[in-house]
Scaffold this motif. Structure first.
Motif, PDB file in Angstrom:
ATOM      1  N   ASP A  26       0.841  -1.212   0.000  1.00  0.00           N
ATOM      2  CA  ASP A  26       0.000   0.000   0.000  1.00  0.00           C
ATOM      3  C   ASP A  26       0.872   1.256   0.000  1.00  0.00           C
ATOM      4  O   ASP A  26       0.572   2.245  -0.674  1.00  0.00           O
ATOM      5  CB  ASP A  26      -0.919   0.017   1.234  1.00  0.00           C
ATOM      6  CG  ASP A  26      -2.002  -1.055   1.152  1.00  0.00           C
ATOM      7  OD1 ASP A  26      -2.242  -1.578   0.037  1.00  0.00           O
ATOM      8  OD2 ASP A  26      -2.584  -1.382   2.214  1.00  0.00           O
ATOM      9  N   VAL A  27       1.954   1.197   0.797  1.00  0.00           N
ATOM     10  CA  VAL A  27       2.859   2.359   0.865  1.00  0.00           C
ATOM     11  C   VAL A  27       3.501   2.606  -0.499  1.00  0.00           C
ATOM     12  O   VAL A  27       3.513   3.730  -1.011  1.00  0.00           O
ATOM     13  CB  VAL A  27       3.946   2.131   1.942  1.00  0.00           C
ATOM     14  CG1 VAL A  27       5.025   3.210   1.861  1.00  0.00           C
ATOM     15  CG2 VAL A  27       3.317   2.099   3.335  1.00  0.00           C
ATOM     16  N   PHE A  28       4.028   1.541  -1.124  1.00  0.00           N
ATOM     17  CA  PHE A  28       4.686   1.722  -2.426  1.00  0.00           C
ATOM     18  C   PHE A  28       3.676   2.176  -3.485  1.00  0.00           C
ATOM     19  O   PHE A  28       4.016   2.950  -4.378  1.00  0.00           O
ATOM     20  CB  PHE A  28       5.418   0.447  -2.848  1.00  0.00           C
ATOM     21  CG  PHE A  28       6.706   0.252  -2.089  1.00  0.00           C
ATOM     22  CD1 PHE A  28       7.781   1.104  -2.300  1.00  0.00           C
ATOM     23  CD2 PHE A  28       6.843  -0.761  -1.151  1.00  0.00           C
ATOM     24  CE1 PHE A  28       8.966   0.955  -1.592  1.00  0.00           C
ATOM     25  CE2 PHE A  28       8.027  -0.921  -0.438  1.00  0.00           C
ATOM     26  CZ  PHE A  28       9.091  -0.062  -0.659  1.00  0.00           C
ATOM     27  N   GLU A  29       2.449   1.723  -3.358  1.00  0.00           N
ATOM     28  CA  GLU A  29       1.410   2.142  -4.308  1.00  0.00           C
ATOM     29  C   GLU A  29       1.180   3.653  -4.176  1.00  0.00           C
ATOM     30  O   GLU A  29       1.107   4.379  -5.180  1.00  0.00           O
ATOM     31  CB  GLU A  29       0.108   1.373  -4.031  1.00  0.00           C
ATOM     32  CG  GLU A  29      -0.956   1.650  -5.056  1.00  0.00           C
ATOM     33  CD  GLU A  29      -2.255   0.883  -4.772  1.00  0.00           C
ATOM     34  OE1 GLU A  29      -2.373   0.232  -3.723  1.00  0.00           O
ATOM     35  OE2 GLU A  29      -3.146   0.958  -5.621  1.00  0.00           O
ATOM     36  N   ALA A  30       1.111   4.100  -2.925  1.00  0.00           N
ATOM     37  CA  ALA A  30       0.891   5.541  -2.698  1.00  0.00           C
ATOM     38  C   ALA A  30       2.093   6.340  -3.201  1.00  0.00           C
ATOM     39  O   ALA A  30       1.936   7.382  -3.845  1.00  0.00           O
ATOM     40  CB  ALA A  30       0.657   5.793  -1.207  1.00  0.00           C
ATOM     41  N   TRP A  31       3.294   5.867  -2.925  1.00  0.00           N
ATOM     42  CA  TRP A  31       4.497   6.589  -3.395  1.00  0.00           C
ATOM     43  C   TRP A  31       4.525   6.632  -4.920  1.00  0.00           C
ATOM     44  O   TRP A  31       4.888   7.630  -5.521  1.00  0.00           O
ATOM     45  CB  TRP A  31       5.773   5.920  -2.883  1.00  0.00           C
ATOM     46  CG  TRP A  31       5.973   6.055  -1.406  1.00  0.00           C
ATOM     47  CD1 TRP A  31       5.156   6.713  -0.517  1.00  0.00           C
ATOM     48  CD2 TRP A  31       7.043   5.521  -0.620  1.00  0.00           C
ATOM     49  NE1 TRP A  31       5.656   6.609   0.763  1.00  0.00           N
ATOM     50  CE2 TRP A  31       6.817   5.886   0.727  1.00  0.00           C
ATOM     51  CE3 TRP A  31       8.174   4.769  -0.918  1.00  0.00           C
ATOM     52  CZ2 TRP A  31       7.686   5.530   1.757  1.00  0.00           C
ATOM     53  CZ3 TRP A  31       9.045   4.411   0.099  1.00  0.00           C
ATOM     54  CH2 TRP A  31       8.804   4.786   1.438  1.00  0.00           C
ATOM     55  N   ASN A  32       4.136   5.535  -5.530  1.00  0.00           N
ATOM     56  CA  ASN A  32       4.165   5.462  -6.995  1.00  0.00           C
ATOM     57  C   ASN A  32       3.167   6.444  -7.612  1.00  0.00           C
ATOM     58  O   ASN A  32       3.384   6.944  -8.715  1.00  0.00           O
ATOM     59  CB  ASN A  32       3.865   4.030  -7.448  1.00  0.00           C
ATOM     60  CG  ASN A  32       4.109   3.847  -8.932  1.00  0.00           C
ATOM     61  OD1 ASN A  32       5.081   4.386  -9.470  1.00  0.00           O
ATOM     62  ND2 ASN A  32       3.242   3.130  -9.595  1.00  0.00           N
ATOM     63  N   ALA A  33       2.106   6.713  -6.877  1.00  0.00           N
ATOM     64  CA  ALA A  33       1.103   7.652  -7.402  1.00  0.00           C
ATOM     65  C   ALA A  33       1.580   9.100  -7.294  1.00  0.00           C
ATOM     66  O   ALA A  33       1.049   9.989  -7.957  1.00  0.00           O
ATOM     67  CB  ALA A  33      -0.207   7.478  -6.631  1.00  0.00           C
ATOM     68  N   GLY A  34       2.592   9.356  -6.475  1.00  0.00           N
ATOM     69  CA  GLY A  34       3.081  10.726  -6.268  1.00  0.00           C
ATOM     70  C   GLY A  34       4.315  11.039  -7.097  1.00  0.00           C
ATOM     71  O   GLY A  34       4.601  10.374  -8.108  1.00  0.00           O
ATOM     72  N   GLU A  35       5.099  12.030  -6.631  1.00  0.00           N
ATOM     73  CA  GLU A  35       6.238  12.518  -7.427  1.00  0.00           C
ATOM     74  C   GLU A  35       7.344  11.475  -7.579  1.00  0.00           C
ATOM     75  O   GLU A  35       8.159  11.548  -8.506  1.00  0.00           O
ATOM     76  CB  GLU A  35       6.813  13.802  -6.805  1.00  0.00           C
ATOM     77  CG  GLU A  35       7.485  13.574  -5.462  1.00  0.00           C
ATOM     78  CD  GLU A  35       7.732  14.835  -4.648  1.00  0.00           C
ATOM     79  OE1 GLU A  35       7.617  15.932  -5.200  1.00  0.00           O
ATOM     80  OE2 GLU A  35       8.049  14.687  -3.453  1.00  0.00           O
ATOM     81  N   LEU A  36       7.396  10.486  -6.654  1.00  0.00           N
ATOM     82  CA  LEU A  36       8.428   9.435  -6.744  1.00  0.00           C
ATOM     83  C   LEU A  36       8.105   8.380  -7.796  1.00  0.00           C
ATOM     84  O   LEU A  36       8.908   7.499  -8.072  1.00  0.00           O
ATOM     85  CB  LEU A  36       8.513   8.711  -5.393  1.00  0.00           C
ATOM     86  CG  LEU A  36       9.695   8.973  -4.479  1.00  0.00           C
ATOM     87  CD1 LEU A  36       9.618   8.044  -3.275  1.00  0.00           C
ATOM     88  CD2 LEU A  36      11.028   8.851  -5.162  1.00  0.00           C
ATOM     89  N   GLY A  37       6.899   8.463  -8.360  1.00  0.00           N
ATOM     90  CA  GLY A  37       6.381   7.412  -9.232  1.00  0.00           C
ATOM     91  C   GLY A  37       7.351   6.981 -10.321  1.00  0.00           C
ATOM     92  O   GLY A  37       8.011   7.795 -10.952  1.00  0.00           O
ATOM     93  N   GLY A  38       7.421   5.686 -10.533  1.00  0.00           N
ATOM     94  CA  GLY A  38       8.310   5.148 -11.555  1.00  0.00           C
ATOM     95  C   GLY A  38       8.229   3.632 -11.562  1.00  0.00           C
ATOM     96  O   GLY A  38       7.652   3.010 -10.658  1.00  0.00           O
ATOM     97  N   TYR A  39       8.811   3.064 -12.592  1.00  0.00           N
ATOM     98  CA  TYR A  39       8.714   1.627 -12.823  1.00  0.00           C
ATOM     99  C   TYR A  39       9.154   0.795 -11.612  1.00  0.00           C
ATOM    100  O   TYR A  39       8.485  -0.184 -11.244  1.00  0.00           O
ATOM    101  CB  TYR A  39       9.563   1.282 -14.048  1.00  0.00           C
ATOM    102  CG  TYR A  39       9.607  -0.182 -14.390  1.00  0.00           C
ATOM    103  CD1 TYR A  39       8.483  -0.833 -14.873  1.00  0.00           C
ATOM    104  CD2 TYR A  39      10.788  -0.913 -14.237  1.00  0.00           C
ATOM    105  CE1 TYR A  39       8.531  -2.180 -15.199  1.00  0.00           C
ATOM    106  CE2 TYR A  39      10.836  -2.258 -14.562  1.00  0.00           C
ATOM    107  CZ  TYR A  39       9.704  -2.889 -15.036  1.00  0.00           C
ATOM    108  OH  TYR A  39       9.751  -4.213 -15.348  1.00  0.00           O
TER     109      TYR A  39
END
Ligand SMILES: NC(=O)c1ccc[n+]([C@@H]2O[C@H](COP(=O)([O-])OP(=O)(O)OC[C@H]3O[C@@H](n4cnc5c(N)ncnc54)[C@H](OP(=O)(O)O)[C@@H]3O)[C@@H](O)[C@H]2O)c1
Length: 473
Positions: free
Chosen positions: A217-230
């Motif tokens: 869930d945490v990585f999903e949220a981070w991926n949705a923000g400015e850190l997002g990436g493959y």
């Protein structure tokens, strides 16, 4: 006879998918593989009804291609690449273009390029990133070598490349091995981001006792923000993937050792040769080396004590710690990009590549493993200031540093207090703290060197070179 527009040698996973990609863009592709069965299987499974021309000798392969021939090698790097080139070069004509799309060492590319040019051939070292899926749907392509050769293949390469927010993720970087060198640095950055993510996972797991699903869930949220990436996207998916045997997350059943051969390692070797500070990438390589000492680590766990008490008890609330962790990972990722691009800048001067760092950021925006939203402002920063010494000096990165460095410090204090290793995150902070320190303790190093080796030193108050008889004093 209708001749093929493009030829691919090597039909393992990358070669096959690139052939399908090129053919899918409307080109006729000739293919050859050392082992004929692989070619036959490929044609049977994927080639029926397609403009793919199989060849079962290099002579036949060369004969099917229109001139100047455009040949892409996708074979194992090292001696196999030389073995193919030794057979291929004598069959070609002046002006033919040979592209090495493998992960070749840049020094080997220089040697092969010289040998090709002696024969009047155009040789290009072409870094290809994106794995199997990128090869099929659009990889990131980093080309270097003879500019005239690149002009001949530019149309095809830009068509098969990933389409990013700033155009096709394909660029010509300059002479010599520049393309393969940019790929090496890409992979160094990849190592550092992967390790930063692994450290965040370890802190959440052992520091907060979070489950794989909670971490996903945490990585999903981070991926949705400015850190997002493959790499963030696949981490979420990995953490949610069940093991059909245990029913638990598969990642928890995977052995904790990682290999560190190849391009990531070369990135650090080159940093040492250049004398450029890329410690965060280096720590990612060494973290993998340490992971390889599995038996020793298991034994040492019972001998070398750490802080007392069970680990899963960081004092901060989950929410507050995860928020700080987000800041820590953001700065670590940015530092990895900053060091990698700085190394490209230094290598460009040393090796005469004349690299455009904005182009490097641009071709990494899609198709490759380090593709991320942050690359859009990174490209902009280097377009506006091509000689930017370090990414973190430009906006919006300066503001991100100001916002998040207290969080990075807090996370590292927690990690160190509880004995959880965070080599990449620590090195990122140490690097930036060193970079922003006007006076480092290297004065003492100079004095020590002069004491034991009469290496001399410089002073801060006057010009010149000095030596002191330290023992007499
Ligand atoms: N896999 C990836 O995600 C990835 C991503 C980017 C770049 N690359 C690079 O792309 C290249 C191809 O990668 P890959 O994973 O598709 O394949 P690979 O496993 O690295 O190489 C297999 C290919 O090399 C050929 N080969 C091996 N030894 C040979 C020799 N002595 N003479 C002639 N051919 C020889 C094999 O032919 P046979 O069938 O006859 O054995 C086969 O076509 C490599 O340089 C790799 O590092 C890979």
């Amino acid at each position: 006879m209708n001749r093929a527009d493009f030829g691919v040698i090597g039909l393992a996973v990358m070669g096959q998918n690139l052939v399908l990609n090129v053919e899918g863009r409307g080109f006729t592709v000739a293919v050859y593989n050392r082992t004929a069965e692989r070619t036959q299987r490929f044609i049977k499974e994927h080639g029926i009804g397609k403009k793919i021309v199989p060849a079962y000798s290099l002579e036949e392969f060369v004969g099917t291609l229109s001139r100047p021939r455009k040949i892409l090698l996708m074979v194992k790097a090292g001696a196999p690449t030389d073995a193919v080139l030794d057979q291929l070069f004598p069959l070609l004509n002046k002006g033919d273009i040979v592209m090495d799309g493998g992960n070749s060492h840049y020094e080997e590319t220089e040697r092969r390029l010289t040998s090709a040019e002696e024969r009047g051939l155009c040789y290009l070292g072409v870094g290809v990133s994106g794995g199997e899926s990128g090869a099929l749907h659009g990889p990131s392509i980093m080309a270097g070598g003879k500019a005239e050769g690149y002009k001949e293949v530019e149309g095809i390469l830009t068509k098969i490349a990933a389409q990013g927010p700033q155009g096709p993720c394909c660029a010509y970087f300059g002479p010599g091995s520049s393309g393969h060198y940019v790929k090496v640095i890409h992979n160094g950055i990849e190592y550092a981001i992967m390790e930063a993510i692994a450290e965040a996972y370890d802190l959440m797991k052992r520091g907060l006792g979070m489950t794989p699903d909670e971490m996903a869930d945490v990585f999903e949220a981070w991926n949705a923000g400015e850190l997002g990436g493959y790499l963030f996207e696949i981490t979420e998916r990995i953490l949610r993937h069940p093991d059909s045997e245990t029913g638990k997350a598969l990642v928890e059943s995977i052995l904790d050792t990682a290999k560190q051969k190849g391009t990531g390692k070369w990135s650090t070797q080159s940093a040492l040769d250049l004398g450029t500070p890329s410690p965060t990438v280096a720590m990612a390589v060494f973290a993998r080396a340490l992971s390889g000492l599995k038996e020793e680590r298991v034994a040492a766990e019972k001998i070398l004590p750490g802080p007392p008490g069970p680990v899963e008890q960081f004092p901060a609330s989950h929410k507050a710690f995860v928020q700080d962790l987000h800041g820590a990972v953001t700065l670590t990722v940015l530092t990895a990009y900053a060091q990698g691009l700085r190394q490209l800048r230094d290598a460009s001067v040393e090796r005469g590549y004349n690299l455009d760092l904005a182009e490097a950021a641009r071709v990494w925006m899609a198709g490759c493993i380090i593709r991320a939203k942050l690359l859009v402002p990174i490209e902009k920063a280097f377009r506006e200031q091509p000689d930017l010494p370090l990414l973190l000096l430009a906006e919006p990165f300066l503001s991100l540093w100001k916002e998040h460095h207290p969080a990075l410090r807090k996370v590292l204090i927690q990690a160190h207090e509880h004995g959880i290793p965070v080599p990449v995150m620590s090195s990122a902070l140490d690097f930036v703290d060193g970079y922003r320190t006007g006076r480092l303790p290297a004065n003492l190093l100079q004095a020590q060197r002069d004491f034991f080796g009469a290496h001399t030193y410089q002073r801060i108050d006057r010009e010149g070179t000095f030596h002191t008889e330290w023992e007499e004093a």
